[in-house]
Scaffold this active site. Sequence first.
Site, PDB file in Angstrom:
ATOM      1  N   CYS A 122      16.659 -24.602 -50.781  1.00  0.00           N
ATOM      2  CA  CYS A 122      18.055 -24.930 -50.537  1.00  0.00           C
ATOM      3  C   CYS A 122      18.211 -25.583 -49.175  1.00  0.00           C
ATOM      4  O   CYS A 122      17.255 -25.708 -48.416  1.00  0.00           O
ATOM      5  CB  CYS A 122      18.889 -23.660 -50.578  1.00  0.00           C
ATOM      6  SG  CYS A 122      18.283 -22.457 -49.399  1.00  0.00           S
ATOM      7  N   CYS A 146      17.020 -23.625 -46.243  1.00  0.00           N
ATOM      8  CA  CYS A 146      15.578 -23.647 -45.988  1.00  0.00           C
ATOM      9  C   CYS A 146      15.218 -24.823 -45.097  1.00  0.00           C
ATOM     10  O   CYS A 146      14.410 -24.701 -44.173  1.00  0.00           O
ATOM     11  CB  CYS A 146      14.794 -23.760 -47.294  1.00  0.00           C
ATOM     12  SG  CYS A 146      15.149 -22.483 -48.495  1.00  0.00           S
ATOM     13  N   ASP A 160     -10.523 -19.393 -70.325  1.00  0.00           N
ATOM     14  CA  ASP A 160     -11.308 -18.666 -69.342  1.00  0.00           C
ATOM     15  C   ASP A 160     -10.691 -17.269 -69.261  1.00  0.00           C
ATOM     16  O   ASP A 160      -9.553 -17.060 -69.678  1.00  0.00           O
ATOM     17  CB  ASP A 160     -11.205 -19.410 -68.008  1.00  0.00           C
ATOM     18  CG  ASP A 160     -11.836 -18.632 -66.883  1.00  0.00           C
ATOM     19  OD1 ASP A 160     -12.941 -18.112 -67.093  1.00  0.00           O
ATOM     20  OD2 ASP A 160     -11.220 -18.546 -65.812  1.00  0.00           O
ATOM     21  N   ASP A 182      -9.025 -21.848 -64.771  1.00  0.00           N
ATOM     22  CA  ASP A 182      -8.475 -21.951 -63.423  1.00  0.00           C
ATOM     23  C   ASP A 182      -9.516 -22.189 -62.339  1.00  0.00           C
ATOM     24  O   ASP A 182      -9.239 -22.840 -61.354  1.00  0.00           O
ATOM     25  CB  ASP A 182      -7.687 -20.683 -63.079  1.00  0.00           C
ATOM     26  CG  ASP A 182      -8.596 -19.506 -62.843  1.00  0.00           C
ATOM     27  OD1 ASP A 182      -9.574 -19.365 -63.580  1.00  0.00           O
ATOM     28  OD2 ASP A 182      -8.331 -18.733 -61.907  1.00  0.00           O
ATOM     29  N   ASP A 234     -14.625 -23.615 -64.036  1.00  0.00           N
ATOM     30  CA  ASP A 234     -14.034 -24.191 -65.239  1.00  0.00           C
ATOM     31  C   ASP A 234     -13.850 -25.695 -65.107  1.00  0.00           C
ATOM     32  O   ASP A 234     -13.530 -26.364 -66.086  1.00  0.00           O
ATOM     33  CB  ASP A 234     -12.657 -23.563 -65.511  1.00  0.00           C
ATOM     34  CG  ASP A 234     -12.751 -22.076 -65.718  1.00  0.00           C
ATOM     35  OD1 ASP A 234     -13.670 -21.654 -66.425  1.00  0.00           O
ATOM     36  OD2 ASP A 234     -11.921 -21.344 -65.155  1.00  0.00           O
TER      37      ASP A 234
END
Lengths: 704, 47
Positions: A24, A27, A426, A599, A603
């Site tokens: 926002c 921030c 995985d 991940d 992989d």
Amino acid sequence: MTVQQPLSGEAVEHTTLAVPGVRCAACIARIEDGLSGVPGIVNARLNMTSKQLSVDHLATLQLPELVAAVERIGFEAQPLTADASTPASSESRQLLRCTAVAGFAAMNVMLLSVSVWSGAGGATRDVFHLLSGAIAIPTVAYAGRPFFRSAWSALRRGQTNMDVPVSIGVLLVTALSLYESLTGGAHAYFDGAVMLLFFLLTGRALDSVMRDRARDGVTALVRQSAPGAMILRADGRSEWVRAEALTPGDRIIVAAGERLAADGVVEQGDSATDRSLITGESKPCPVIPGDEVLAGTLNLSAPLTVRVTAAGADTGIAEIARLMSEAGQGRSRYVRIADRAARLYAPAVHTLAASSFLLWLVLGAGWHQALLVAAAVLIITCPCALGLAVPAAQIVAAGSLMRAGVLVKDGSALERLAEADRALFDKTGTLTLGRPDLINLEAIGPEQRPVALALAQASRHPLARALARSLQSTDVVAAPLAGVEEEPGFGIRATCNGVPVALGRGDGQDTLSATLSIGDDRTVLHFTDVLRPGCATTLQQLKRLGIEASVVSGDNRNSVAAALAGLGLTAQTGMRPEEKMDAVARLQGAGHKVLMVGDGLNDGPALAAGYVSMAPASASDVGQNAADAVFLGDSLAPVASAVRAARRTMRVVRQNFAIAVGYNIIAVPLAFAGLVTPLVAALAMSGSSIVVVANALRLRSAAQ
Amino acid sequence: MTGLALLIPLALALGLCGLGAFFWAMRGGQFDDMDGAGMRILIEDEE
């Protein structure tokens, strides 16, 4: 914008950080104002769209301090490598410029054309035609370049794509219209040519903007496995060095909770490491001086001093990168559906135009009139709706998926996702969350919880973080502690109201347990890597979609069996990266189109080899870069909803093709009969484009 | 007809101005952060 004047003569460096947590206006203000007070920072500006913070700072301010400064303000920050933050959006900008020029020209030429259609005649008509030409010809030369370039490169390779008929059509029509206007003819098709460019460029710019958005989204998520390391100089000083500047022989200090930036040998320290990113093995592995450690390994419990043996492109990870670039070659051979359509469409269109020309010549018309008819056929069949049919549907679907938490990198990924008929998962970090979670929260009594939370919050150890996460979800408020001390290799000690309390290593060899002691009272806490929520339902949904799933894991048989109990999946265990890749290749050799979901670094090759691949947002940077789509959040459900959305998208794309072909079936005989005036061409072209875009808009809720 | 001689160049010139402004804005980075630009207007300056 916050600006401090740097002292003259000091070197200013530029660093880009990904700050995924910004949401926002507050921030933006907090980060920019907060950083302006930090000494050494010259200028900080946050880009909300790409969630990147670019900071100009003095060279004396080192990267870890910068990240710490942002974290003090309350945001997680990840440094981006130089190549991750390069402005690859220059293609989008080029397309936007071309679209703007074509749009300007289309409006003005249309203004003149409407006057001609509503009856302007004689000298006025000729002047208007010439004026239209003066606007249209530079526009075609400028805004047509993306099509001409792509068509030329296809023709040189002896292929054809959608851009070949577009380029030939636009050029021929422009040349003929120029001849018509110069000789005072009745019909000039400048408006058609320019409008065609405008519609097609809109589709193409949308496609490119979608890719940029997804890429920015992924860039903001990428956790670089290790951006650099604290290096120990011979004179005892320590200094932060980027990963690519490390050389063999350097000694680096790796704090608990940090990842190694290079391969090396442990010189000092006694700790446990988490190698799940590299091997898929979830159990922490103890290391002592003399042990080898690999880049990307997470150091868990105590600081280590490591002598670097290989850095940069020589690390163990580099072998994975080589496998990946080999595996990725198969995928680049995929031909997108629009180009497949063009392979049928382009020859048909050109045959039609040529035969109409010949037919009219044979029937006794002059070559001039025959050429006009052929041009009308070309412009009416030019794939205006066809060019929009695919990108319009894909961008609407991708936007819908993005709102649902799936970032799809490009349109071709959606097409391939729709065709997948087999899935490989995985285990660690993909089917499971890839982080330890507390399983016996009830063992901690209500009066112990405030102390436990306070202790857990004082440490960065993954088990302490998991404990803090569990306790925070039960509305516990941390107790005040005094004399907090982190003892390397053991844990946290402190006193609470005069009672000694501690949170430390568990009993015996079990590295996934911890002991909470308050006074003489000891509680053993157990942690495990739990399945992602929605795992079972997602697998069922995939089955209903006709996609059979199985597991390929680098972990050992026992922990895979324990983790996947009750899911009813077949699993292959103990697989090395190249074996995972072979498993994908074997299935594809048997005619399957494999969706690979993974991940870790291990992989990477399988993700690149898969027909299509997905990675969770928690994946390694290698995994995220290799995957076609990244899903956010803890749940596995987005995998199934992405496949469903991709299939719906392809249904709409096929409908759009049907609409475009249907339109041609009506329009081509008219053009063939010489009945298509510029007015009819303009109406038909915009009408079919609007229908196609409207149909694509139905996909706004595709991901729900 | 004299009206046309004035109005058509004028229309084109205005259109070109708009096109030029768009190019200028794009080069100046006005479209780099579409979400942020809308939010920054809500930030209160403290000075």
